[in-house]
Design a protein around this motif. Structure first.
Motif, short mmCIF file in Angstrom:
data_model
loop_
_atom_site.label_atom_id
_atom_site.label_comp_id
_atom_site.label_asym_id
_atom_site.label_seq_id
_atom_site.Cartn_x
_atom_site.Cartn_y
_atom_site.Cartn_z
N GLY A 51 -16.91 -6.55 63.09
CA GLY A 51 -15.77 -7.03 62.31
C GLY A 51 -14.55 -6.96 63.19
O GLY A 51 -14.63 -6.83 64.40
N CYS A 54 -8.68 -10.35 61.39
CA CYS A 54 -8.55 -11.81 61.43
C CYS A 54 -7.17 -12.16 61.97
O CYS A 54 -6.23 -11.37 61.89
CB CYS A 54 -8.71 -12.38 60.03
SG CYS A 54 -10.35 -12.13 59.32
N CYS A 88 -10.48 -16.34 55.04
CA CYS A 88 -11.67 -15.72 54.46
C CYS A 88 -11.28 -14.98 53.17
O CYS A 88 -10.09 -14.85 52.85
CB CYS A 88 -12.31 -14.75 55.46
SG CYS A 88 -11.38 -13.22 55.73
N GLY A 89 -12.25 -14.48 52.45
CA GLY A 89 -11.99 -13.79 51.19
C GLY A 89 -11.13 -12.56 51.35
O GLY A 89 -10.24 -12.30 50.52
N ARG A 90 -11.37 -11.76 52.39
CA ARG A 90 -10.56 -10.55 52.61
C ARG A 90 -9.10 -10.94 52.83
O ARG A 90 -8.20 -10.33 52.26
CB ARG A 90 -11.09 -9.77 53.81
CG ARG A 90 -10.26 -8.53 54.13
CD ARG A 90 -10.79 -7.76 55.30
NE ARG A 90 -10.73 -8.56 56.51
CZ ARG A 90 -11.03 -8.10 57.71
NH1 ARG A 90 -11.43 -6.86 57.88
NH2 ARG A 90 -10.95 -8.88 58.77
N ASP A 91 -8.87 -11.97 53.64
CA ASP A 91 -7.49 -12.41 53.90
C ASP A 91 -6.84 -12.92 52.62
O ASP A 91 -5.66 -12.67 52.36
CB ASP A 91 -7.46 -13.51 54.95
CG ASP A 91 -7.87 -13.01 56.33
OD1 ASP A 91 -7.92 -11.78 56.55
OD2 ASP A 91 -8.15 -13.87 57.20
N ARG A 92 -7.59 -13.63 51.81
CA ARG A 92 -7.04 -14.13 50.54
C ARG A 92 -6.59 -12.97 49.66
O ARG A 92 -5.53 -13.02 49.06
CB ARG A 92 -8.09 -14.98 49.81
CG ARG A 92 -8.37 -16.29 50.52
CD ARG A 92 -9.53 -17.05 49.91
NE ARG A 92 -9.90 -18.15 50.79
CZ ARG A 92 -10.22 -19.36 50.37
NH1 ARG A 92 -10.27 -19.63 49.07
NH2 ARG A 92 -10.53 -20.30 51.23
N GLN A 93 -7.41 -11.91 49.60
CA GLN A 93 -7.05 -10.76 48.79
C GLN A 93 -5.79 -10.09 49.34
O GLN A 93 -4.89 -9.72 48.58
CB GLN A 93 -8.19 -9.75 48.74
CG GLN A 93 -7.93 -8.57 47.83
CD GLN A 93 -7.92 -8.94 46.36
OE1 GLN A 93 -8.86 -9.53 45.86
NE2 GLN A 93 -6.85 -8.60 45.67
N VAL A 94 -5.69 -9.93 50.66
CA VAL A 94 -4.50 -9.32 51.27
C VAL A 94 -3.27 -10.17 50.96
O VAL A 94 -2.21 -9.64 50.60
CB VAL A 94 -4.69 -9.14 52.79
CG1 VAL A 94 -3.38 -8.75 53.46
CG2 VAL A 94 -5.77 -8.09 53.07
#
Length: 129
Positions: A51, A54, A88-94
């Motif tokens: 990982g 990003c 990505c999904g993690r970035d969207r959540q952040v």
């Protein structure tokens, strides 16, 4: 798409082109974010098989380190001419957690367009720091 959006895309493209891992670096991404004052901040991802951050998160961190708290727009661009890439999904959540009103530039069949971060993650978990 505004001229400011195109300028942000160009900064992200220049950042990834200057720092790409080359043809085999298919995961190299650049990102750029614009502050409410118009200043732009760029970042590059650190791809690793375990990982890694990003490009969007690196750009957000750079903006924060330079004192930018209000951000208006963000974009990521892939190396080797891949163009604009959605987060990505993690970035969207952040993005939803820290900057719910930020606009995110996305690829579409008709070319890049921007949407609110909250539109990318409907029904998101609402975390508050």
């Amino acid at each position: 798409m505004t001229d400011d959006d195109r300028e942000l895309i160009e900064l992200a493209r220049q950042t990834v082109d200057a720092n790409t891992d080359g043809p085999d670096g298919v995961y190299t991404m650049g990102a750029a974010v614009r502050g409410a004052d118009g200043r732009m901040y760029a970042g590059i991802n650190l791809y690793h098989f375990t990982g890694g951050p990003c490009a969007e998160l690196v750009a957000l961190g750079r903006a924060r380190a330079d004192g930018a708290r209000e951000l208006t727009t963000i974009v990521a661009v892939g190396n080797e001419g891949r163009g604009v890439v959605g987060p990505c999904g993690r970035d969207r959540q952040v993005l939803v957690d820290y900057h719910p009103t930020i606009r995110v530039i996305l690829p579409t069949p008709d070319g890049p367009r921007s949407v609110l971060a909250t539109d990318l993650l409907p029904g998101a978990y609402r975390w508050a720091p």
